[in-house]
Design an enzyme around this catalytic site. Structure first.
Site, PDB file in Angstrom:
ATOM      1  N   LYS A 128      48.292  22.523 -59.590  1.00 18.00           N
ATOM      2  CA  LYS A 128      49.379  21.819 -58.907  1.00 18.00           C
ATOM      3  C   LYS A 128      50.602  21.712 -59.823  1.00 18.00           C
ATOM      4  O   LYS A 128      51.717  22.084 -59.434  1.00 18.00           O
ATOM      5  CB  LYS A 128      48.911  20.427 -58.479  1.00 18.00           C
ATOM      6  CG  LYS A 128      49.951  19.659 -57.695  1.00 18.00           C
ATOM      7  CD  LYS A 128      49.449  18.299 -57.303  1.00 18.00           C
ATOM      8  CE  LYS A 128      50.273  17.254 -57.999  1.00 18.00           C
ATOM      9  NZ  LYS A 128      49.809  15.899 -57.799  1.00 18.00           N
ATOM     10  N   ASP A 146      49.500  18.869 -53.009  1.00 22.30           N
ATOM     11  CA  ASP A 146      49.277  17.470 -53.378  1.00 22.30           C
ATOM     12  C   ASP A 146      48.559  16.780 -52.214  1.00 22.30           C
ATOM     13  O   ASP A 146      48.109  17.436 -51.263  1.00 22.30           O
ATOM     14  CB  ASP A 146      50.611  16.782 -53.726  1.00 22.30           C
ATOM     15  CG  ASP A 146      51.419  16.439 -52.474  1.00 22.30           C
ATOM     16  OD1 ASP A 146      51.151  17.037 -51.394  1.00 22.30           O
ATOM     17  OD2 ASP A 146      52.300  15.574 -52.563  1.00 22.30           O
TER      18      ASP A 146
END
Ligand code: SF4
Length: 227
Positions: A128, A146
């Protein structure tokens, strides 16, 4: 992938969703403030379990005191902890920041690397965070997964996965790379504003015609279990 929908139908629906999101949020960009690759990395690490607003209050002071990679690599642990304490999980984040800085000094000549395979070798950097760097600093496709992307992509039936890496793989199969960065930023915004966690505002949602949640009762619509 989603249910019985063919891959080509899923790609076509994903393209319509991406086009609708682009109209809704033409300027979608990350809400963290930064000026350099290192500052982006720091802000993204600090944003774990913390709001971007809080991070944006902490980083100006942090960067004034500890301005760059070399300074972070040499900074006393207690000083870093004090400066970032209000972002939460500050001991873990301090280890990540100092460890990443030391690795960047030792292995990358003080420059934040620009390849996924190098970024994920740094302490505290997962896919991420690496995708934020790729998409927002290095101009490469970066599909950020996310909590909002995870929930909204699942509700939209763009994935049946709940693991972020698998969701990233699913989305990257149905969207062209040049759309990855903007699409994930727009999905995050949509998750914050409309497809919120507890009670998605489907009646106000421009994605409703392309969402399989039509007619699904609210309780069942909530999506994957929180991680
Ligand atoms: S229609 Fe509802 S569940 Fe589907 S994306 Fe919009 S808000 Fe989320």
């Amino acid at each position: 992938m989603a249910g019985d929908e063919s891959k080509s139908a899923l790609r076509a629906r994903a393209a319509r969703i991406a086009a609708t999101l682009a109209k809704l949020y033409p300027q979608a960009r990350i809400s963290l403030d930064f000026k350099t690759p290192w500052q982006c990395l720091v802000a993204t690490i600090l944003s774990a379990q913390c709001t971007d607003e809080r991070v944006n209050k902490v980083t100006p002071v942090l960067f004034a005191e500890i301005p760059d990679v070399a300074a972070m690599a040499a900074a006393p642990v207690d000083k870093i902890e004090r400066l970032i304490a209000s972002t939460g999980f500050f001991r873990q984040k301090t280890r990540a920041l100092k460890g990443a800085a030391q690795e960047i000094m030792a292995r990358f000549n003080g420059e934040v690397p620009s390849r996924m395979e190098d970024l994920v070798t740094l302490p505290g950097v997962g896919r991420k965070t690496a995708n934020v760097l790729l998409g927002h600093v290095f101009g490469k496709p970066g599909l950020v997964v996310d909590t909002h992307v995870r929930r909204v992509a699942y509700r939209l039936g763009l994935t049946t996965e709940t693991d972020p890496d698998r969701i990233e793989a699913d989305l990257s199969e149905i969207l062209p790379p040049q759309q990855w960065t903007a699409f994930s930023m727009r999905l995050i915004l949509h998750g914050r504003l409309i497809c919120v966690a507890r009670a998605p505002r489907c009646a106000q949602c421009a994605l409703l015609p392309d969402c399989p949640q039509v007619g699904v009762k609210t309780a069942a619509r909530r999506g994957p279990r929180p991680r």
